[in-house]
Every structure is written in structure tokens, then in C-alpha cells.
Write a protein that holds these residues in place. Sequence first.
Motif, mmCIF file in Angstrom:
data_model
loop_
_atom_site.group_PDB
_atom_site.id
_atom_site.type_symbol
_atom_site.label_atom_id
_atom_site.label_comp_id
_atom_site.label_asym_id
_atom_site.label_seq_id
_atom_site.Cartn_x
_atom_site.Cartn_y
_atom_site.Cartn_z
ATOM 1 N N ALA A 174 0.468 -1.019 -0.230
ATOM 2 C CA ALA A 174 -0.330 0.483 0.121
ATOM 3 C C ALA A 174 1.068 1.253 0.348
ATOM 4 O O ALA A 174 1.006 2.147 -1.106
ATOM 5 N N MET A 175 1.921 1.265 0.427
ATOM 6 C CA MET A 175 2.652 2.435 0.892
ATOM 7 C C MET A 175 3.505 2.820 -0.287
ATOM 8 O O MET A 175 3.870 3.843 -0.687
ATOM 9 N N GLY A 176 3.413 1.710 -1.146
ATOM 10 C CA GLY A 176 4.166 1.887 -2.035
ATOM 11 C C GLY A 176 3.632 2.969 -3.425
ATOM 12 O O GLY A 176 4.612 2.727 -4.232
ATOM 13 N N LEU A 177 2.298 2.426 -3.350
ATOM 14 C CA LEU A 177 0.760 3.330 -4.373
ATOM 15 C C LEU A 177 1.016 4.695 -4.547
ATOM 16 O O LEU A 177 1.105 5.485 -4.633
ATOM 17 N N LEU A 178 1.860 5.099 -2.896
ATOM 18 C CA LEU A 178 1.299 6.839 -2.036
ATOM 19 C C LEU A 178 2.420 7.118 -3.619
ATOM 20 O O LEU A 178 1.251 8.464 -3.540
ATOM 21 N N PRO A 179 3.318 7.251 -4.088
ATOM 22 C CA PRO A 179 3.360 8.389 -4.978
ATOM 23 C C PRO A 179 2.598 8.226 -6.585
ATOM 24 O O PRO A 179 2.603 8.916 -7.008
ATOM 25 N N LEU A 180 2.202 7.083 -6.431
ATOM 26 C CA LEU A 180 0.970 7.302 -7.431
ATOM 27 C C LEU A 180 0.123 8.305 -7.536
ATOM 28 O O LEU A 180 -1.059 8.400 -7.964
ATOM 29 N N THR A 181 -0.583 8.065 -6.504
ATOM 30 C CA THR A 181 -1.482 8.691 -5.616
ATOM 31 C C THR A 181 -1.665 11.340 -6.010
ATOM 32 O O THR A 181 -2.715 11.257 -6.668
ATOM 33 N N GLY A 182 -0.400 11.227 -6.791
ATOM 34 C CA GLY A 182 -0.303 12.847 -7.202
ATOM 35 C C GLY A 182 -1.893 12.954 -8.215
ATOM 36 O O GLY A 182 -2.448 13.674 -8.217
ATOM 37 N N PRO A 183 -2.030 12.331 -9.537
ATOM 38 C CA PRO A 183 -3.344 13.089 -10.492
ATOM 39 C C PRO A 183 -4.256 12.115 -9.916
ATOM 40 O O PRO A 183 -5.597 13.301 -10.411
ATOM 41 N N ILE A 184 -4.613 11.708 -8.977
ATOM 42 C CA ILE A 184 -5.850 11.836 -8.337
ATOM 43 C C ILE A 184 -5.933 12.495 -7.780
ATOM 44 O O ILE A 184 -7.892 12.595 -7.308
#
Length: 137
Positions: A108-118
Amino acid sequence: MSTFKDADEVYAYIGKAMEACVSDPKFVEATKDGTLVVLIKQTDPESYILVDFPGQKVLVGDAAAAASSTVQLRMSSDNANRFWQGKLNFTLAMAQRKVKLDGKRTTAMGLLPLTGPIFETYKAILTEAGREDLLVG
């Protein structure tokens, strides 16, 4: 008093943003070979959103609460509203116990960098719904 008047508002705004997550090409690519299913439990108002990345679907309410998940994320709806606008430092919020994360934490923490566009998607959802009052400055 909560930012949201009821769980239906949480589903209409945050749930819709989660639907964008499961269809976002970067999230799809990052989660395609995994088993990441996140149950977001929110308080004030109580609500449940299940984000099934491999299945590319989102469930809300009782269906979400009853489903199986690999990660459980607990926070207030106010903190979720701030987070999905990029206004809540997730790591700091965890340290302050404003956010609780159980299960496969590293995934789950590995996905944090992908959340910007959301963040922009979520803010657009609020704006389109005429809910600028939910936008955090």
C-alpha cells in the motif's frame, strides 16, 4: 461536525475518485500482478469503500464491509477528504495515529507516489458537484 453530511456523500465523491484509481493506467500497471484489495473504513460518517485493484472495481457500503481485503485503512472522512486533495501527509498522519493501516503495508505504501493525479481528479469531482466547500485551501 463532519465535512460530509452522510455516507452517500462519501461514496459520491471519494468513491468516485477511487473508481478513477482502478482505471488509471499507472495504478493498473503497478497492481496488475498483485492481490492488493484495500478496505477504506471511514468515520464521521461511518462508511466503507473497497478498492479491488486486480479486479479493477470499487464497492461501497455493506458490500464493501463484507468483502475480503489485503489492506485495511482507517481514518475520519475529514482526513480522507484532506488526503485525496494532497493536503494530508500520510506518513505523518500514521505517526500521529490519525490514519491506521493494517495488512500488507509495504504494498500500500508503495502506491503513495502514484496518488498525485488522483488529487486533481478528486478536486474536479468536488468542483463539478458544486461542493467547493469541501476543497481544502
